[in-house]
Design a protein around this motif. Structure first.
Motif, short mmCIF file in Angstrom:
data_model
loop_
_atom_site.label_atom_id
_atom_site.label_comp_id
_atom_site.label_asym_id
_atom_site.label_seq_id
_atom_site.Cartn_x
_atom_site.Cartn_y
_atom_site.Cartn_z
N VAL A 158 0.87 -1.18 0.00
CA VAL A 158 0.00 0.00 0.00
C VAL A 158 0.90 1.23 0.00
N ALA A 159 0.65 2.13 -0.94
CA ALA A 159 1.48 3.33 -1.10
C ALA A 159 0.68 4.58 -0.76
N GLU A 160 1.39 5.63 -0.42
CA GLU A 160 0.77 6.92 -0.14
C GLU A 160 0.67 7.71 -1.45
N THR A 161 -0.52 8.23 -1.72
CA THR A 161 -0.71 9.15 -2.85
C THR A 161 -1.49 10.35 -2.36
N LEU A 162 -1.32 11.45 -3.03
CA LEU A 162 -2.00 12.68 -2.63
C LEU A 162 -3.02 13.13 -3.65
N MET A 163 -3.00 12.53 -4.83
CA MET A 163 -3.97 12.87 -5.87
C MET A 163 -4.50 11.57 -6.46
N GLY A 164 -5.81 11.38 -6.39
CA GLY A 164 -6.42 10.22 -6.99
C GLY A 164 -6.28 8.97 -6.14
N ALA A 165 -6.80 7.86 -6.70
CA ALA A 165 -6.75 6.57 -6.00
C ALA A 165 -6.34 5.49 -6.99
N PRO A 166 -5.10 5.54 -7.50
CA PRO A 166 -4.69 4.58 -8.52
C PRO A 166 -4.14 3.29 -7.92
N ALA A 167 -3.88 2.32 -8.80
CA ALA A 167 -3.10 1.13 -8.48
C ALA A 167 -1.85 1.16 -9.34
N PHE A 168 -0.78 0.54 -8.84
CA PHE A 168 0.51 0.59 -9.55
C PHE A 168 1.00 -0.83 -9.82
#
Length: 788
Positions: free
Chosen positions: A584-594
Motif C-alpha cells: 500500500v502506497a501513499e498518494t496525494l492525488m487520486g486513487a490509482p493502483a501501480f
C-alpha cells in the motif's frame, strides 16, 4: 410592566457585558460555522441538481470505438431508458502560438438540428455553430476567459492528425464540465484544458465517424436500476469496442463536486460542536461565580416570597439571553459567510446560476444546541440555588478549610516573594477552577493548531507531489498506445535529458461488494522521475509479483497487503485480472493502483506498449523543444510540472481551499475569546481581594502581578494540553478535507504549532492588558463593600 427579576436581569447583563459578549461570540462562531457549512452543502447540492435537471445531464455514459447509429434503437429499448443520444467525441490539441505549449482539448458533437436532447449547454454569449459550417465551434467559457478569447476569434487545432482552423461563434458552460480536467489529470486548469462543440456532421467527418458515434449517453427513468442498464449497454456495445459504461457517480466532474460536498458535511459535524462545548463551559464558570457572589440577594429574593424555581429561572434566563443572542448573530453571520463562499464555489465550479439554500434545520439545530449546551452547564450550578434557604443564603458561606491542603507556597517561601506566593496559593487551593481555565485555553489553542496544521498540510501536499513524487519537468501523453520506439524519439529531441515511460490502463477494481472505477498505472521497476512512496516517504519499487494500491483505493476496497484484487480492464482485449496486493502506497492525488510496466503490458498481452512519458529538460532549450513536440503527431497532451503546480496552488488559495482561511479566522477569534473570558472571570472573582491589597499598601503593579501571574501560569499550563489536543483535532479536520480524489497529509509542523502558541500568548497579553487597565480604575471603596 417589567418585573423586578427582569430589571435585575438587565442590570446583570450590563454589569457583565464584556464577558457576555465574549461568550456570545464563541456561541455565534459555533453557529456561524454550522449554518455556513450546511448552507454551502445545500447550496452546492441544490445548484448542482437544478443545473443537471435543467440541462438534462445524462445518467449513463457508454464510450465505444465506433458504433453504427442504428444501435441507438436497441439502447433506447432497454427497460428504464428514458432517452438516448449518440455523439462523437475526440481529442484535439489547440495551438496557442509559437513557443507556447499546445493545449489539450476535447471536441464534442452537437445535433445537426436544434439543441441536444441530453447534455445541453448553457450559452453564455454568441450563438451555436451553423449547420454546414465545418469551421465554426462553440467554446468552453472558462478556457475562453483564461485565454482572453473573444467572439469571432480563430483557433488552430490538430484533430485526428490534421490541423484545422476554427472560428468561435459562442461561449458555453456545461453541467458535464463543472470541474474541467484533461483526461488522466487531476488538477483543473482553465488555461490548460479546453472543450469545444461542433455540429455532428462536421465533427464526424473530422474523425471518420459518418453514420456512427463513439459515445452513447442515456437518461434513466426514476427508480431504474442503473447497474442493470450499464450491464445491458455493455453487452449490446461489446462488439464495437466498448470500454465500459459508467454512471453519473463516476463522471469525473460530478465526482469532484460530490467529494467536496462530503468534505463540507464532515467538517460541519466536527468543528461547531467544539465551539459550543467551550461556550457551555465558560457559561458554567460565569453563572457559578454570579451565584456564589449573589448568595445574599438569592436569600432576600426567597425571603420576599420568590420560589426556588423563579430564582433559578432568573439565572437560567441570563444564560438563555446570551445563548439566543449568540445564536442569532451566528445565524446572520453564517448566512452572510455562506453566501460569500457560495459565490466562490459558483465561480470555481462554473455554475451559470446559484440556488442559495440554507437548511432551516441548521437554524433549529444551532439554536437548540446553543441553548442546550449553555443550559446544561448552568443546571449544575442552579441545583445549589434550590438547596439554599433564605437564612443560610443571607449568611456568608463558611470559609474554606485549607488546614489539610498541601501548602506549596509556604514551602517555597525562601525563594518566592509575597505576591508570587499568593499566586501559587490561589492555584493550589482552587485546582478545579484552574484546571477548567487550562482546558478552556487549551481547547482554543487546539483549534488554532488544527487550522494552521491543515494549512501546513496543503504545503506538504505541494512539496511531496512536485518535489518527492514527481521529479520530472514535463509529462507527455500519446494519442494511442505507442511502442518503446516513442521513448527513443523523445530522448533524441534537443533539450530532453532523461525519459521515463508510463502506461495507464482504465479498470474497474472489485473486492466482493466493493468496487471502484479507476486506472492501473504502469511504472518502471525502479522509477526515478515518477516515484511512489510509502508512509515514511520512502520510494517503493514496482515489484513484479503483484499490484501496489494507493491508500485511498485500499480503504475504498477494504484491502491490505496479502489480499487478492480483481481488475476488469476496460481497453484492448478487456481481460479480467486477479492480482495479489503486495503493498500500500501513499498518494496525494487520486486513487490509482501501480504495477511494474512490463508485467502490466504482458498481462494485457501487449508487451512494450506505453501511453505516456515523464521528461527532465534543459530549460534553456525549452522553446525549441516545444516546437519539436508540437510537430510530433503522436503527442496528445503536454503538461509542464510548473503549470500543474501553479494550478493546484490557485485551487488551494481561491477555490474550495479558501474555507480553511475562514476556519483559521474563526479559530483565532475564539482563542482570544476564551483567553479573555478566563482573565475576566479571574478578575471578577478576585476584585475585592485585589482592592484589599491596594488599601494595605500594595502598588498597582504588585496587585496586577497577583492577578496576571495567575493568568500567565494558567496560560503556560494550557500550552502542552492545547498542542496535544490540537494534534488529535488535526486528524479529524484533515479527514474532513481529504477525499478519494485528493488527500491532505497530517504533518507535524513546528512552524504551525509555534504560530498557534504565539497567538495564544499574544491573546493572553492583550487580555491581561485590558484587565489590568480595568483593575487600575477600580473604585477601592465600592470594591471593599462587596461581600463574598
Amino acid at each position: 410592566m417589567v418585573s423586578p427579576l427582569n430589571r435585575k436581569l438587565l442590570r446583570d447583563l450590563a454589569r457583565i457585558k464584556g464577558q457576555a459578549a465574549a461568550i456570545g461570540l464563541v456561541i455565534a462562531l459555533g453557529v456561524l460555522m454550522l449554518v455556513m457549512m450546511t448552507g454551502l452543502v445545500n447550496t452546492l447540492d441544490q445548484t448542482r441538481l437544478a443545473y443537471y435537471d435543467r440541462y438534462r445531464l445524462a445518467d449513463v455514459f457508454a464510450p465505444v470505438t465506433r458504433t453504427p447509429e442504428r444501435m441507438l434503437d436497441r439502447l433506447a429499448a432497454l427497460p428504464g431508458v428514458a432517452a438516448v443520444e449518440g455523439r462523437v467525441s475526440g481529442g484535439a490539441l489547440i495551438d496557442i502560438g509559437a513557443r507556447e505549449l499546445p493545449v489539450r482539448a476535447q471536441a464534442l458533437s452537437l445535433p445537426d438540428l436544434g439543441r441536444p436532447r441530453l447534455n445541453d449547454v448553457y450559452l453564455v454569449d454568441g450563438r451555436l455553430p451553423d449547420l454546414g459550417r465545418a469551421d465554426e465551434i462553440l467554446l468552453l467559457d472558462g478556457f475562453a476567459k483564461a485565454r482572453g478569447l473573444k467572439l469571432n476569434d480563430r483557433l488552430i487545432a490538430t484533430m485526428n492528425g490534421t490541423k484545422r482552423s476554427f472560428r468561435i461563434t459562442g461561449f458555453a458552460q456545461s453541467p458535464e464540465f463543472l470541474y474541467s480536467t484533461a483526461p488522466g489529470e487531476m488538477v483543473p486548469d482553465d488555461a490548460r484544458f479546453a472543450v469545444f462543440w461542433m455540429r455532428q456532421a462536421a465533427l464526424a467527418a473530422a474523425y471518420d465517424m459518418q453514420g456512427a458515434f463513439n459515445q452513447a449517453i442515456m437518461a434513466l427513468t426514476r427508480g431504474t436500476n442503473e447497474q442493470a442498464v450499464i450491464l445491458a449497454a455493455d453487452q449490446i456495445l461489446a462488439p464495437y469496442g466498448a470500454s465500459g459504461a459508467y454512471g453519473l457517480d463516476d463522471l469525473m466532474s460530478n465526482r469532484f463536486v460530490s467529494e467536496e460536498i462530503k468534505g463540507l458535511q464532515s467538517t460541519s459535524t466536527v468543528i461547531p460542536p467544539i465551539f459550543l462545548g467551550v461556550a457551555a463551559f465558560l457559561l458554567y464558570i460565569v453563572i457559578n461565580r454570579m451565584v456564589q457572589a449573589e448568595r445574599e440577594q438569592i436569600g432576600l429574593l426567597k425571603a420576599f416570597g420568590y420560589s426556588s424555581w423563579e430564582v433559578s429561572f432568573h439565572y437560567l434566563k441570563l444564560v438563555l439571553v446570551i445563548a439566543v443572542l449568540g445564536a442569532i448573530v451566528g445565524s446572520i453571520g453564517g448566512i452572510a459567510a455562506g453566501n460569500s463562499l457560495a459565490v466562490v464555489y459558483q465561480q470555481y465550479y462554473k455554475f451559470p446560476f446559484l440556488v442559495f439554500s440554507v437548511d432551516p434545520r441548521s437554524f433549529v439545530t444551532g439554536f437548540a444546541v446553543s441553548i442546550l449546551t449553555a443550559s446544561v452547564g448552568s443546571l449544575f450550578v442552579l441545583r445549589g440555588v434550590f438547596r439554599l434557604t433564605p437564612a443560610v443564603a443571607m449568611r456568608p458561606p463558611a470559609p474554606p478549610d485549607y488546614s489539610r491542603a498541601f501548602d506549596l507556597a509556604a514551602r517555597l517561601k525562601r525563594w518566592l516573594d509575597q505576591p508570587s506566593r499568593m499566586v501559587l496559593r490561589r492555584l493550589t487551593r482552587y485546582p478545579g477552577r484552574m484546571l477548567g481555565a487550562v482546558v478552556g485555553i487549551g481547547t482554543g489553542l487546539a483549534l488554532s493548531v488544527a487550522s494552521l496544521t491543515l494549512m501546513a498540510g496543503f504545503d506538504t501536499t505541494l512539496d511531496l507531489s512536485f518535489n518527492v513524487m514527481n521529479r520530472g519537468d514535463m509529462n507527455v501523453s500519446f494519442t494511442t498506445t505507442q511502442t518503446d520506439k516513442a521513448l527513443l524519439e523523445l530522448g533524441r529531441l534537443p533539450g530532453v535529458e532523461h525519459v521515463e515511460p508510463s502506461r495507464a490502463v482504465p479498470a474497474v477494481f472489485r473486492n466482493g461488494t466493493y468496487s471502484y472505477r479507476g486506472a492501473i498505472e504502469g511504472r518502471p521497476e525502479f522509477p526515478i522521475l515518477s516515484r511512489v512512496i510509502d508512509a515514511n516517504e520512502t520510494p517503493v519499487s514496482m515489484r513484479r509479483e503483484g499490484v501496489i494500491l494507493s491508500k485511498p483505493l485500499a480503504d475504498i476496497l477494504h484491502l491490505s497487503a496479502g489480499d487478492m484484487l480483481t481488475a476488469e480492464i476496460r481497453e484492448g482485449r478487456r481481460p479480467v485480472l486477479s492480482l495479489p496486493v503486495i503493498g500500500v502506497a501513499e498518494t496525494l492525488m487520486g486513487a490509482p493502483a501501480f504495477m511494474e510496466i512490463g508485467v502490466l503490458s504482458r498481462a494485457m498481452n501487449e508487451p512494450g506498449q506505453i501511453t505516456g512519458a515523464t521528461l527532465t529538460l534543459d530549460e534553456a532549450r525549452l522553446d525549441n523543444l516545444i516546437d519539436d513536440l508540437k510537430a510530433m503527431p503522436m503527442i496528445a497532451g503536454i503538461a509542464l510540472k510548473s503549470d500543474t503546480r501553479d494550478a493546484l496552488v490557485e485551487i488551494m488559495n481561491t477555490g474550495p481551499g479558501s474555507v480553511r482561511y475562514v476556519m483559521l479566522a474563526v479559530a483565532a477569534i475564539i482563542t482570544f475569546g476564551i483567553v479573555y473570558n478566563s482573565a475576566r472571570i479571574a478578575f471578577a472573582e478576585r476584585q475585592r481581594d485585589l482592592a484589599s491589597l491596594r488599601v494595605m499598601g500594595f502598588t498597582k503593579a504588585e496587585a496586577s502581578f497577583v492577578l496576571l501571574g495567575e493568568l500567565a501560569v494558567v496560560t503556560l499550563a494550557a500550552l502542552p494540553l492545547g498542542v496535544g489536543l490540537g494534534y488529535g483535532l488535526t486528524y479529524l479536520t484533515v479527514k474532513g478535507f481529504s477525499t478519494d480524489i485528493y488527500q491532505i497529509p497530517v504533518t507535524f509542523s513546528p512552524h504551525s504549532f509555534g504560530m498557534a502558541v504565539s497567538a495564544v500568548l499574544v491573546a493572553a497579553g492583550v487580555s491581561g492588558w485590558l484587565v489590568k487597565r480595568e483593575l487600575d480604575r477600580v473604585d477601592l471603596v465600592a470594591a471593599l463593600k462587596t461581600r463574598d
